[in-house]
Design a protein around this motif. Structure first.
Motif, PDB file in Angstrom:
ATOM      1  N   GLY A   1     -39.648 -35.318   9.024  1.00 40.40           N
ATOM      2  CA  GLY A   1     -41.051 -35.031   9.279  1.00 40.40           C
ATOM      3  C   GLY A   1     -41.734 -34.440   8.066  1.00 40.40           C
ATOM      4  O   GLY A   1     -41.129 -34.178   7.032  1.00 40.40           O
TER       5      GLY A   1
ATOM      6  N   ILE B   1     -44.411 -26.535  20.409  1.00 38.88           N
ATOM      7  CA  ILE B   1     -44.021 -27.862  20.912  1.00 38.88           C
ATOM      8  C   ILE B   1     -45.223 -28.577  21.513  1.00 38.88           C
ATOM      9  O   ILE B   1     -45.310 -29.800  21.461  1.00 38.88           O
ATOM     10  CB  ILE B   1     -42.866 -27.728  21.941  1.00 38.88           C
ATOM     11  CG1 ILE B   1     -41.578 -27.363  21.217  1.00 38.88           C
ATOM     12  CG2 ILE B   1     -42.679 -29.001  22.747  1.00 38.88           C
ATOM     13  CD1 ILE B   1     -40.423 -27.011  22.134  1.00 38.88           C
TER      14      ILE B   1
ATOM     15  N   GLU C   1     -50.190 -30.934  18.694  1.00 35.01           N
ATOM     16  CA  GLU C   1     -50.246 -32.351  18.326  1.00 35.01           C
ATOM     17  C   GLU C   1     -49.416 -32.663  17.075  1.00 35.01           C
ATOM     18  O   GLU C   1     -48.793 -33.718  16.974  1.00 35.01           O
ATOM     19  CB  GLU C   1     -51.725 -32.695  18.147  1.00 35.01           C
ATOM     20  CG  GLU C   1     -52.078 -33.848  17.336  1.00 35.01           C
ATOM     21  CD  GLU C   1     -53.591 -34.028  17.227  1.00 35.01           C
ATOM     22  OE1 GLU C   1     -53.989 -34.691  16.272  1.00 35.01           O
ATOM     23  OE2 GLU C   1     -54.354 -33.524  18.065  1.00 35.01           O
ATOM     24  N   GLU C   2     -49.374 -31.737  16.106  1.00 36.16           N
ATOM     25  CA  GLU C   2     -48.656 -31.962  14.851  1.00 36.16           C
ATOM     26  C   GLU C   2     -47.136 -31.941  15.014  1.00 36.16           C
ATOM     27  O   GLU C   2     -46.413 -32.421  14.160  1.00 36.16           O
ATOM     28  CB  GLU C   2     -49.019 -30.888  13.803  1.00 36.16           C
ATOM     29  CG  GLU C   2     -50.459 -30.839  13.415  1.00 36.16           C
ATOM     30  CD  GLU C   2     -51.245 -29.792  14.197  1.00 36.16           C
ATOM     31  OE1 GLU C   2     -50.774 -29.323  15.255  1.00 36.16           O
ATOM     32  OE2 GLU C   2     -52.338 -29.450  13.745  1.00 36.16           O
ATOM     33  N   TYR C   3     -46.659 -31.369  16.116  1.00 38.89           N
ATOM     34  CA  TYR C   3     -45.228 -31.103  16.263  1.00 38.89           C
ATOM     35  C   TYR C   3     -44.370 -32.353  16.093  1.00 38.89           C
ATOM     36  O   TYR C   3     -43.353 -32.327  15.400  1.00 38.89           O
ATOM     37  CB  TYR C   3     -44.942 -30.438  17.613  1.00 38.89           C
ATOM     38  CG  TYR C   3     -43.543 -29.882  17.712  1.00 38.89           C
ATOM     39  CD1 TYR C   3     -43.255 -28.630  17.185  1.00 38.89           C
ATOM     40  CD2 TYR C   3     -42.518 -30.604  18.296  1.00 38.89           C
ATOM     41  CE1 TYR C   3     -41.978 -28.098  17.245  1.00 38.89           C
ATOM     42  CE2 TYR C   3     -41.229 -30.087  18.367  1.00 38.89           C
ATOM     43  CZ  TYR C   3     -40.963 -28.841  17.844  1.00 38.89           C
ATOM     44  OH  TYR C   3     -39.695 -28.327  17.901  1.00 38.89           O
ATOM     45  N   ALA C   4     -44.769 -33.453  16.674  1.00 34.63           N
ATOM     46  CA  ALA C   4     -43.956 -34.680  16.638  1.00 34.63           C
ATOM     47  C   ALA C   4     -43.812 -35.245  15.227  1.00 34.63           C
ATOM     48  O   ALA C   4     -42.828 -35.913  14.927  1.00 34.63           O
ATOM     49  CB  ALA C   4     -44.562 -35.730  17.566  1.00 34.63           C
ATOM     50  N   LYS C   5     -44.771 -34.968  14.362  1.00 30.79           N
ATOM     51  CA  LYS C   5     -44.742 -35.521  13.006  1.00 30.79           C
ATOM     52  C   LYS C   5     -44.262 -34.519  11.956  1.00 30.79           C
ATOM     53  O   LYS C   5     -44.079 -34.868  10.804  1.00 30.79           O
ATOM     54  CB  LYS C   5     -46.140 -36.017  12.620  1.00 30.79           C
ATOM     55  CG  LYS C   5     -46.610 -37.171  13.482  1.00 30.79           C
ATOM     56  CD  LYS C   5     -47.999 -37.598  13.096  1.00 30.79           C
ATOM     57  CE  LYS C   5     -48.484 -38.695  14.024  1.00 30.79           C
ATOM     58  NZ  LYS C   5     -49.868 -39.042  13.761  1.00 30.79           N
TER      59      LYS C   5
END
Length: 138
Positions: A3, A34, A37-41
């Motif tokens: 990431g 978690i 919105e930025e967490y996954a990327k």
């Protein structure tokens, strides 16, 4: 897939702000992050590392950066303190990140989250810190 470290720093600013305001442990901060919105990327391992190091060693980092401040650390905004903690972790504990990258990233974080001239303040403090030779010794 690895990431983004930039997004990891964004999450770390949010997490360190949360830590300062609510006095919670890193695990609780991660539970909140978690949902971002930025967490996954983001490079979530790097986020965790920044949060753990910054919270564990905050007093030492505040002491190290203190001589470069124009006022007591208690009078610095929580956002600027969060950004300075991230900078100190990366400058002192992470030799893999060049100091110019650390400064640029912290200035960008201050522009995104800080007050009107917060980025200038962060730049000045980090410049004074680096001119003192402290990071070069690490």
């Amino acid at each position: 897939m690895k990431g983004s470290r930039r997004l990891a720093r964004v999450l770390a600013v949010k997490g360190l702000y949360h830590w300062q305001v609510n006095e919670v442990v890193v695990e609780k901060i991660i539970e909140v992050l978690i949902t971002e919105e930025e967490y996954a990327k983001a490079d979530v391992n790097y986020t965790r590392s920044l949060l753990e190091s910054a919270t564990k060693d905050s007093l030492r980092h505040y002491q190290d950066i203190g001589p470069c401040l124009d006022r007591p650390i208690s009078q610095i905004s929580p956002i600027e303190k969060a950004i300075l903690l991230i900078a100190m972790v990366e400058l002192v504990e992470s030799s893999e990140v060049p100091f110019k990258v650390v400064i640029n990233e912290c200035i960008e974080l201050a522009k995104q989250f800080g007050g009107t001239d917060g980025h200038k303040y962060i730049n000045g403090v980090l410049d004074r810190y680096l001119k003192g030779g402290r990071a070069a010794q690490s």
